[in-house]
Write a protein that holds these residues in place. Sequence first.
Motif, PDB file in Angstrom:
ATOM      1  N   ASN A 123       0.817  -1.221  -0.098  1.00 43.72           N
ATOM      2  CA  ASN A 123      -0.019   0.147   0.025  1.00 43.72           C
ATOM      3  C   ASN A 123       0.923   1.206  -0.069  1.00 43.72           C
ATOM      4  OD1 ASN A 123      -2.472  -1.371   0.384  1.00 43.72           O
ATOM      5  ND2 ASN A 123      -1.852  -1.866   2.550  1.00 43.72           N
ATOM      6  N   PHE A 124       0.608   2.280  -0.885  1.00 44.25           N
ATOM      7  CA  PHE A 124       1.388   3.477  -1.084  1.00 44.25           C
ATOM      8  C   PHE A 124       0.637   4.479  -0.489  1.00 44.25           C
ATOM      9  CE2 PHE A 124       0.055   2.528  -5.041  1.00 44.25           C
ATOM     10  CZ  PHE A 124      -0.353   3.381  -5.816  1.00 44.25           C
ATOM     11  N   TYR A 125       1.460   5.554   0.212  1.00 47.69           N
ATOM     12  CA  TYR A 125       0.835   6.993   0.496  1.00 47.69           C
ATOM     13  C   TYR A 125       1.806   8.160  -0.162  1.00 47.69           C
ATOM     14  CZ  TYR A 125      -1.604   3.578   3.519  1.00 47.69           C
ATOM     15  OH  TYR A 125      -2.291   2.703   4.232  1.00 47.69           O
ATOM     16  N   PHE A 126       1.007   8.984  -0.613  1.00 48.84           N
ATOM     17  CA  PHE A 126       2.082  10.219  -1.041  1.00 48.84           C
ATOM     18  C   PHE A 126       2.651  10.972   0.119  1.00 48.84           C
ATOM     19  CE2 PHE A 126       1.903  14.983  -1.538  1.00 48.84           C
ATOM     20  CZ  PHE A 126       2.567  15.198  -2.712  1.00 48.84           C
ATOM     21  N   LEU A 127       3.795  11.136   0.065  1.00 50.20           N
ATOM     22  CA  LEU A 127       4.492  12.046   0.931  1.00 50.20           C
ATOM     23  C   LEU A 127       4.662  13.522   0.487  1.00 50.20           C
ATOM     24  CD1 LEU A 127       7.568   9.696   2.218  1.00 50.20           C
ATOM     25  CD2 LEU A 127       5.300  10.559   3.415  1.00 50.20           C
ATOM     26  N   GLU A 128       5.317  13.618  -0.742  1.00 46.84           N
ATOM     27  CA  GLU A 128       5.732  14.849  -1.111  1.00 46.84           C
ATOM     28  C   GLU A 128       5.948  14.923  -2.435  1.00 46.84           C
ATOM     29  OE1 GLU A 128       8.966  16.723   1.403  1.00 46.84           O
ATOM     30  OE2 GLU A 128      10.246  14.748   0.636  1.00 46.84           O
ATOM     31  N   MET A 129       6.235  16.068  -3.232  1.00 47.99           N
ATOM     32  CA  MET A 129       6.664  16.120  -4.513  1.00 47.99           C
ATOM     33  C   MET A 129       7.911  17.208  -4.311  1.00 47.99           C
ATOM     34  SD  MET A 129       5.070  17.196  -8.465  1.00 47.99           S
ATOM     35  CE  MET A 129       5.973  16.677  -9.592  1.00 47.99           C
ATOM     36  N   ASN A 130       8.880  16.766  -5.030  1.00 47.26           N
ATOM     37  CA  ASN A 130      10.230  17.390  -5.243  1.00 47.26           C
ATOM     38  C   ASN A 130      10.251  18.072  -6.415  1.00 47.26           C
ATOM     39  OD1 ASN A 130      11.628  17.406  -2.472  1.00 47.26           O
ATOM     40  ND2 ASN A 130      11.519  15.210  -3.052  1.00 47.26           N
ATOM     41  N   THR A 131      10.182  19.524  -6.615  1.00 53.43           N
ATOM     42  CA  THR A 131       9.985  20.100  -7.668  1.00 53.43           C
ATOM     43  C   THR A 131      11.392  20.472  -8.373  1.00 53.43           C
ATOM     44  OG1 THR A 131       9.544  22.081  -6.599  1.00 53.43           O
ATOM     45  CG2 THR A 131       7.706  20.829  -7.351  1.00 53.43           C
ATOM     46  N   ARG A 132      12.359  19.437  -8.403  1.00 59.87           N
ATOM     47  CA  ARG A 132      13.746  19.928  -8.880  1.00 59.87           C
ATOM     48  C   ARG A 132      14.393  18.400  -9.313  1.00 59.87           C
ATOM     49  NH1 ARG A 132      15.957  17.589  -4.450  1.00 59.87           N
ATOM     50  NH2 ARG A 132      15.022  17.806  -2.375  1.00 59.87           N
ATOM     51  N   LEU A 133      15.423  18.505  -9.504  1.00 59.81           N
ATOM     52  CA  LEU A 133      16.423  17.327  -9.686  1.00 59.81           C
ATOM     53  C   LEU A 133      16.775  16.713  -8.467  1.00 59.81           C
ATOM     54  CD1 LEU A 133      17.433  15.956 -12.152  1.00 59.81           C
ATOM     55  CD2 LEU A 133      19.966  17.069 -11.630  1.00 59.81           C
ATOM     56  N   GLN A 134      16.545  15.313  -8.467  1.00 60.61           N
ATOM     57  CA  GLN A 134      16.986  14.703  -7.084  1.00 60.61           C
ATOM     58  C   GLN A 134      18.557  14.364  -6.791  1.00 60.61           C
ATOM     59  OE1 GLN A 134      14.356  15.154  -4.914  1.00 60.61           O
ATOM     60  NE2 GLN A 134      14.097  13.436  -4.368  1.00 60.61           N
ATOM     61  N   VAL A 135      19.000  14.333  -5.633  1.00 62.53           N
ATOM     62  CA  VAL A 135      20.640  14.025  -5.453  1.00 62.53           C
ATOM     63  C   VAL A 135      20.483  12.439  -6.239  1.00 62.53           C
ATOM     64  CG1 VAL A 135      22.182  13.240  -3.887  1.00 62.53           C
ATOM     65  CG2 VAL A 135      20.609  15.248  -3.463  1.00 62.53           C
ATOM     66  N   GLU A 136      19.513  11.640  -6.240  1.00 63.31           N
ATOM     67  CA  GLU A 136      19.757  10.262  -6.521  1.00 63.31           C
ATOM     68  C   GLU A 136      19.383  10.072  -8.019  1.00 63.31           C
ATOM     69  OE1 GLU A 136      15.962  10.857  -4.144  1.00 63.31           O
ATOM     70  OE2 GLU A 136      18.015  11.509  -3.955  1.00 63.31           O
ATOM     71  N   HIS A 137      19.203  11.058  -8.884  1.00 65.61           N
ATOM     72  CA  HIS A 137      18.870  10.853 -10.179  1.00 65.61           C
ATOM     73  C   HIS A 137      19.727   9.912 -11.014  1.00 65.61           C
ATOM     74  CE1 HIS A 137      21.850  14.196 -10.725  1.00 65.61           C
ATOM     75  NE2 HIS A 137      22.003  13.825 -11.978  1.00 65.61           N
ATOM     76  N   PRO A 138      20.908   9.852 -10.756  1.00 70.45           N
ATOM     77  CA  PRO A 138      21.847   8.962 -11.642  1.00 70.45           C
ATOM     78  C   PRO A 138      21.549   7.657 -11.653  1.00 70.45           C
ATOM     79  CG  PRO A 138      23.206  10.238 -10.212  1.00 70.45           C
ATOM     80  CD  PRO A 138      21.710  10.553  -9.797  1.00 70.45           C
ATOM     81  N   VAL A 139      20.612   6.986 -10.612  1.00 65.47           N
ATOM     82  CA  VAL A 139      20.325   5.649 -10.832  1.00 65.47           C
ATOM     83  C   VAL A 139      19.147   5.609 -11.913  1.00 65.47           C
ATOM     84  CG1 VAL A 139      21.327   4.865  -8.670  1.00 65.47           C
ATOM     85  CG2 VAL A 139      18.987   5.697  -8.577  1.00 65.47           C
ATOM     86  N   THR A 140      18.511   6.355 -12.019  1.00 62.43           N
ATOM     87  CA  THR A 140      17.194   6.407 -12.790  1.00 62.43           C
ATOM     88  C   THR A 140      18.010   6.573 -14.333  1.00 62.43           C
ATOM     89  OG1 THR A 140      15.688   7.246 -11.357  1.00 62.43           O
ATOM     90  CG2 THR A 140      15.355   7.573 -13.710  1.00 62.43           C
ATOM     91  N   GLU A 141      18.947   7.385 -14.374  1.00 65.64           N
ATOM     92  CA  GLU A 141      19.712   7.684 -15.620  1.00 65.64           C
ATOM     93  C   GLU A 141      20.377   6.378 -16.251  1.00 65.64           C
ATOM     94  OE1 GLU A 141      21.090  12.451 -15.801  1.00 65.64           O
ATOM     95  OE2 GLU A 141      22.311  10.891 -14.687  1.00 65.64           O
ATOM     96  N   GLU A 142      21.214   5.812 -15.274  1.00 67.35           N
ATOM     97  CA  GLU A 142      21.657   4.285 -15.814  1.00 67.35           C
ATOM     98  C   GLU A 142      20.644   3.356 -16.088  1.00 67.35           C
ATOM     99  OE1 GLU A 142      24.633   4.419 -16.159  1.00 67.35           O
ATOM    100  OE2 GLU A 142      25.226   6.493 -15.378  1.00 67.35           O
ATOM    101  N   ILE A 143      19.474   3.305 -15.391  1.00 67.35           N
ATOM    102  CA  ILE A 143      18.676   2.115 -16.011  1.00 67.35           C
ATOM    103  C   ILE A 143      17.809   2.368 -17.096  1.00 67.35           C
ATOM    104  CG2 ILE A 143      18.703   1.129 -13.751  1.00 67.35           C
ATOM    105  CD1 ILE A 143      15.821   1.860 -13.413  1.00 67.35           C
TER     106      ILE A 143
END
Length: 661
Positions: free
Chosen positions: A283-303
């Motif tokens: 079950n998932f619940y919304f926490l927040e939206m970060n309206t920017r680039l995230q620190v961890e964006h490289p893992v998304t770029e790599e896959i």
Amino acid sequence: MFKKILIANRGEIACRVIKTARRMGIKTVAVYSEADRDALHVEMADEAVFIGAPAAAESYLVAEKILKAAKDTSAEAIHPGYGFLSERAGFVKAVQEAGLAFIGPDPKAIDAMGDKITSKKLAAEAGVSTVPGHMGIIKDADEAAKISAGIGFPVMLKASAGGGGKGMRIAFNETEAREGFISAQNEARSSFGDDRVFIEKFVEEPRHIEIQVLGDKHGNVIYLGERECSIQRRHQKVVEEAPSPFLDEATRKAMGEQAVALSKAVDYCSAGTVEFIVDKNRNFYFLEMNTRLQVEHPVTEEITGIDLVEQMIRVANGEKLTLTQADVKLKGWAIETRVYAEDPLRGFLPSIGRLTRYLPPKEGDHVRVDTGVYEGAEISMFYDPMIAKLVTMAPTRDEAIAHQRRALDEYYIRGIAHNIPFLASLMAHPRFQSGNMTTGFIAEEYPDGFTGGNLTPDVREAMVVAALFMNAVEKSRDTQVGGQIAMPMGPQEINWIVGIDGDDVAANILPMADHAEVLMGTKRIPVLSDWVPGEPIFRGTIGDVEYAMEIDRLPLGYRLTTDGVSRDLRVLTDRAAALHALMPEKPEPDTSKFLLCPMPGLVVAVNVAEGDEVKAGQALATVEAMKMENILRAAKDATVKSVKAKAGDSLAVDAVIIEFE
């Protein structure tokens, strides 16, 4: 396309943006404070503009200085990176009014989703599942305690404008709610200039999973899979990976579609992240939206093979996304660890100073290092303590972990304390390797803090072999004088004693045709390595296992580090070892009557006075370092003899704050 952009940030993210801009043929402008005059991002950029004093409030957070720098250099657009001004709608409006493009979302989206209180209200109105909580303004600590009790403990207190784990506390009772509210409010005020705090129910056994979204100015929004960010300490992400080992395809699709729907509701354009908390039943619940680039964006770029910074620049230039949802394919696995200037053996306290040695692992098919430092650079007390992001990629999760472990063992940093041993310990942990983790992982698996990695018998033996091998190579070099030719492994008719953890291991080493063999009793252990004296990393095969070990030379041996384990090994002849055993040990100084400053920092408050009786666990002082407040508490009941520091003092590590009778 833009011809020149300004990066309104510093450190590794500024360097990261510069790399993509350079590849796209776009010139870059860096900005820098006095503390960053010799920083890597300044060197990498085509131009650089000085913007003020070291404190961010006098430089990187001053919009007028950023805009003047852009105007003076004829930059056409501004990329904010993350942190600082990246989620300030007022800054975006000022950029646009100055006739510049903002490489990020519009002010409307930032206003709607960048503020955690507003975003939760909008999410609820849109039918998105949210965590129960109080979204209104809280006037003081007593009201925070009352609201928390009404929601039901445990609760999470969060800064409305927060990010990066700052301005965030968990409370399990009313006392902790009061203390947490005050600390969260103080951190929020100093880090974001906004002291609003909200409260929500803390979901136990949670996983933190976020969806990367990407939108353009033509109404197109897609999601690029998820990132698992459950390994956290003090709500600060430590390890991130993509995809999540927990999600199934149906949950991934549902979360992605919900993230897209929420983004479209605010006309989101650019890269952004919708964060969810996921329970054990998915079950998932919304926490927040970060309206920017995230620190961890490289893992998304790599896959995904998608350069998110490039997409942000193209969207800001008015281009349509060339990708559809059907084009997004997740391939392989990527893991990122955050390398910080902090001492895990001292409660992860910040560490500042000069990087006297800085040798990151070699980048290639399986390793990526996003960093903003270099050997000789200085880690400042004024900014976030991140040194680098270490990313490893492979077809499978197990392989990505294996590459991460090897890369961490080859990451050589000296001059400051760092968290690489802790990261290596995490990668070696069976529970992490199984994918069975929650946001409470570190607290559950390291309840007494980090005391070093687990020294297995195999690693212990490998360290002994490596120490003996390096000693033999060095002894061989010592004999190569005056044109004499020595045996490749040096003199062999010597019995050696290797001391480790108080034990003495008798051994010898023999040269073979293409390797060496170490003899321990009846056991023969082959070792193959091309290590030469002076190299800071031992790389070799011991038995049939490949090892990488960091080396620090000691007067009588070596300090070796691998898999998060550090050990001092003494290598002596049997006669020298017998004599060494007779040497007296120097006693450690007694500091039990002092409260020492555990890190370089600024004293925010001292809560006691001379003559006060204090109880174990009582808050004695608060010290701020690298934008985080640290409450120092009494280790035992005592009487204050004298107070040596006051609010506003800048202290060095181990400076005396309070003396007890």
